[in-house]
Motif scaffolding. Structure first.
Motif, mmCIF file in Angstrom:
data_model
loop_
_atom_site.group_PDB
_atom_site.id
_atom_site.type_symbol
_atom_site.label_atom_id
_atom_site.label_comp_id
_atom_site.label_asym_id
_atom_site.label_seq_id
_atom_site.Cartn_x
_atom_site.Cartn_y
_atom_site.Cartn_z
ATOM 1 N N GLY A 186 0.725 -1.203 -0.382
ATOM 2 C CA GLY A 186 0.021 0.027 -0.140
ATOM 3 C C GLY A 186 0.634 1.332 -0.291
ATOM 4 O O GLY A 186 0.374 1.862 0.265
ATOM 5 N N SER A 187 2.265 1.357 -0.061
ATOM 6 C CA SER A 187 3.166 2.307 -0.016
ATOM 7 C C SER A 187 3.318 3.248 -1.292
ATOM 8 O O SER A 187 2.943 1.576 -2.041
ATOM 9 C CB SER A 187 4.140 2.066 0.791
ATOM 10 N N THR A 188 3.704 3.509 -1.390
ATOM 11 C CA THR A 188 4.106 4.533 -2.640
ATOM 12 C C THR A 188 5.322 4.549 -2.700
ATOM 13 O O THR A 188 5.621 5.783 -1.611
ATOM 14 C CB THR A 188 3.725 5.573 -3.335
ATOM 15 N N ALA A 189 6.151 4.029 -3.595
ATOM 16 C CA ALA A 189 7.764 4.252 -3.467
ATOM 17 C C ALA A 189 8.299 4.766 -4.558
ATOM 18 O O ALA A 189 7.841 3.622 -6.438
ATOM 19 C CB ALA A 189 8.322 3.359 -2.517
ATOM 20 N N GLY A 190 9.951 4.839 -5.474
ATOM 21 C CA GLY A 190 9.751 4.286 -6.925
ATOM 22 C C GLY A 190 10.527 4.132 -7.141
ATOM 23 O O GLY A 190 10.101 3.159 -8.538
ATOM 24 N N TRP A 191 10.589 2.907 -6.268
ATOM 25 C CA TRP A 191 10.707 0.830 -6.451
ATOM 26 C C TRP A 191 10.814 0.340 -5.542
ATOM 27 O O TRP A 191 10.377 0.760 -4.292
ATOM 28 C CB TRP A 191 11.970 0.840 -7.317
ATOM 29 N N LEU A 192 9.795 -1.355 -5.848
ATOM 30 C CA LEU A 192 10.307 -2.126 -4.542
ATOM 31 C C LEU A 192 11.085 -2.711 -4.999
ATOM 32 O O LEU A 192 11.051 -3.764 -6.763
ATOM 33 C CB LEU A 192 8.490 -2.520 -4.819
ATOM 34 N N ALA A 193 11.408 -4.103 -4.135
ATOM 35 C CA ALA A 193 12.282 -4.829 -4.629
ATOM 36 C C ALA A 193 11.933 -6.449 -4.181
ATOM 37 O O ALA A 193 11.506 -5.583 -2.508
ATOM 38 C CB ALA A 193 14.542 -4.703 -3.440
ATOM 39 N N LEU A 194 12.244 -7.144 -4.611
ATOM 40 C CA LEU A 194 11.283 -8.996 -4.250
ATOM 41 C C LEU A 194 12.577 -9.491 -4.024
ATOM 42 O O LEU A 194 13.183 -10.027 -5.146
ATOM 43 C CB LEU A 194 9.804 -9.233 -4.962
ATOM 44 N N GLY A 205 8.520 1.991 -10.721
ATOM 45 C CA GLY A 205 7.890 2.711 -11.997
ATOM 46 C C GLY A 205 8.484 3.676 -13.066
ATOM 47 O O GLY A 205 9.671 4.287 -12.852
ATOM 48 N N GLY A 206 8.230 3.947 -14.365
ATOM 49 C CA GLY A 206 8.562 4.103 -15.060
ATOM 50 C C GLY A 206 8.733 5.639 -15.886
ATOM 51 O O GLY A 206 8.583 6.532 -16.368
ATOM 52 N N ASP A 207 7.618 6.212 -15.267
ATOM 53 C CA ASP A 207 6.709 8.014 -15.249
ATOM 54 C C ASP A 207 6.645 8.246 -14.138
ATOM 55 O O ASP A 207 5.759 7.254 -12.973
ATOM 56 C CB ASP A 207 5.745 7.587 -16.388
ATOM 57 N N ASP A 208 6.145 9.879 -13.444
ATOM 58 C CA ASP A 208 5.631 10.176 -12.842
ATOM 59 C C ASP A 208 3.928 9.296 -12.617
ATOM 60 O O ASP A 208 3.436 9.145 -11.559
ATOM 61 C CB ASP A 208 5.191 11.689 -12.662
ATOM 62 N N THR A 209 3.006 8.919 -13.724
ATOM 63 C CA THR A 209 1.785 8.374 -13.366
ATOM 64 C C THR A 209 2.077 7.157 -12.362
ATOM 65 O O THR A 209 1.302 6.948 -11.209
ATOM 66 C CB THR A 209 0.870 8.399 -14.166
ATOM 67 N N THR A 210 3.072 6.458 -12.863
ATOM 68 C CA THR A 210 3.136 5.088 -12.504
ATOM 69 C C THR A 210 3.672 5.254 -11.100
ATOM 70 O O THR A 210 2.754 4.506 -10.165
ATOM 71 C CB THR A 210 4.063 4.027 -13.773
ATOM 72 N N ARG A 211 4.625 6.535 -10.731
ATOM 73 C CA ARG A 211 4.974 5.866 -9.354
ATOM 74 C C ARG A 211 4.020 7.091 -8.031
ATOM 75 O O ARG A 211 4.344 6.402 -7.595
ATOM 76 C CB ARG A 211 6.425 6.930 -9.384
ATOM 77 N N ARG A 212 2.863 6.989 -8.380
ATOM 78 C CA ARG A 212 1.855 7.409 -7.194
ATOM 79 C C ARG A 212 0.905 6.310 -7.521
ATOM 80 O O ARG A 212 0.291 6.028 -6.462
ATOM 81 C CB ARG A 212 0.874 8.990 -8.123
ATOM 82 N N ASP A 213 1.023 5.030 -8.209
ATOM 83 C CA ASP A 213 0.249 3.963 -8.250
ATOM 84 C C ASP A 213 0.849 3.036 -6.816
ATOM 85 O O ASP A 213 1.867 2.994 -6.385
ATOM 86 C CB ASP A 213 0.250 3.027 -8.895
ATOM 87 N N PRO A 214 0.382 3.158 -5.349
ATOM 88 C CA PRO A 214 0.236 2.035 -4.551
ATOM 89 C C PRO A 214 0.681 1.070 -4.823
ATOM 90 O O PRO A 214 0.111 0.050 -6.021
ATOM 91 C CB PRO A 214 -0.756 2.119 -3.764
ATOM 92 N N TRP A 215 2.447 0.461 -4.350
ATOM 93 C CA TRP A 215 2.640 -1.021 -4.481
ATOM 94 C C TRP A 215 1.426 -2.271 -3.731
ATOM 95 O O TRP A 215 0.933 -2.525 -2.431
ATOM 96 C CB TRP A 215 4.449 -1.152 -3.546
ATOM 97 N N PHE A 216 1.296 -3.290 -4.514
ATOM 98 C CA PHE A 216 0.248 -5.313 -3.639
ATOM 99 C C PHE A 216 1.396 -5.447 -3.343
ATOM 100 O O PHE A 216 2.032 -5.916 -4.605
ATOM 101 C CB PHE A 216 -0.627 -4.968 -4.920
ATOM 102 N N VAL A 217 1.397 -6.229 -2.453
ATOM 103 C CA VAL A 217 2.440 -6.819 -2.031
ATOM 104 C C VAL A 217 2.390 -8.461 -0.914
ATOM 105 O O VAL A 217 1.213 -7.745 -0.475
ATOM 106 C CB VAL A 217 3.837 -6.310 -1.041
#
Length: 271
Positions: A186-194, A205-217
């Motif tokens: 549910g967080s927003t971050a420039g990247w997420l690692a697994l 996220g490859g653009d500003d719009t995508t980077r505003r989408d929260p991560w599902f984990v």
């Protein structure tokens, strides 16, 4: 089927056969050949490698499995749509551009342009760069939802989704500022690692719009990550309008730490 190569090695297969509910990537591997996707696992048989899946497009299920209905919970419904691979407008060993038709009840709801590139980053890492653009081809407004917007807290999946292999121990998930499923989901971050056993994925996220989408984990129940299209509420799409997202995934051998993940994410996304 479309094969992707990087640095002279086959790193992914994109499956498009008739009868599939949607095209998807499987297997995806590291440069050393370690598989990092899973297809139709026993815990969720509708999970199909890596790709684009949405559980609610104006009430139509493009995810698979049961549909979450407010007040009833997960329910078997005859509401499943299909993503049809129409064809490629460009095809190279390291990528392709394809058109897809999202249909339900015999009618097209969305037309998608999907662009994919495989890029080598170093001797142990490459990046899968995926952009999808969904255009409403109907004469009426559509909207995207998720189980969360339909009443199931914490289940805002839908959009880009990656099902990783299930291993004896859950993978470690982290962002630039957080560690663990509870903190990252549910967080927003420039990247997420697994990070799993001998492999690491870094979604960026490859653009500003995508980077505003929260991560599902998910890590405890199953290893799955994605970028949520509909987290806080339904997302409308008017006739003729297009929704675009770009997610770049670093696929690396070994277990990356936070600094290494950040460096590769920045290189993969580019300026």
């Amino acid at each position: 089927m479309i094969t992707l190569t990087c640095r002279g090695r086959t790193v992914a297969r994109y499956l498009t056969a008739p009868g599939l509910p949607r095209p998807y990537f499987h297997p995806v591997t590291t440069l050393a050949g370690v598989p990092v996707t899973e297809e139709r696992p026993a815990d969720h048989v509708h999970h199909l490698g890596a790709g684009i899946a949405v559980p609610d497009v104006d009430g139509h299920n493009f995810w698979g499995g049961r549909t979450y209905v407010r007040g009833r919970g997960p329910t078997e419904l005859d509401n499943h749509g299909t993503q049809h691979h129409v064809g490629c407008t460009e095809h190279r060993p390291d990528g392709f551009t394809a058109d897809l038709s999202w249909t339900a009840d015999g009618h097209e709801l969305l037309r998608e342009r999907r662009t994919v590139r495989a890029t080598g980053l170093d001797d142990t890492a490459w990046a899968l760069d995926l952009t999808f653009a969904l255009t409403n081809t109907t004469p009426a407004p559509l909207s995207f939802g998720s189980p969360q917007t339909n009443g199931r807290p914490g289940a805002a999946y839908g959009g880009f989704f990656w099902r990783a292999p299930k291993e004896p121990r859950p993978p470690h998930v982290f962002t630039p500022a957080a560690d663990g499923e509870e903190a990252v989901h549910g967080s927003t971050a420039g990247w997420l690692a697994l990070a799993g056993d001998g492999w690491t994925l870094v979604h960026a996220g490859g653009d500003d719009t995508t980077r505003r989408d929260p991560w599902f984990v998910r890590t405890a129940d199953y290893p799955g990550t994605g970028s949520s299209l509909a987290f806080a509420g339904r997302v409308p799409l008017h006739p003729g309008e297009t929704l675009r997202r770009r997610v770049v995934t670093v696929v690396a051998d070994g277990t990356l730490d936070r600094n290494a993940a950040a460096v590769l994410a920045t290189r993969a996304v580019g300026p």
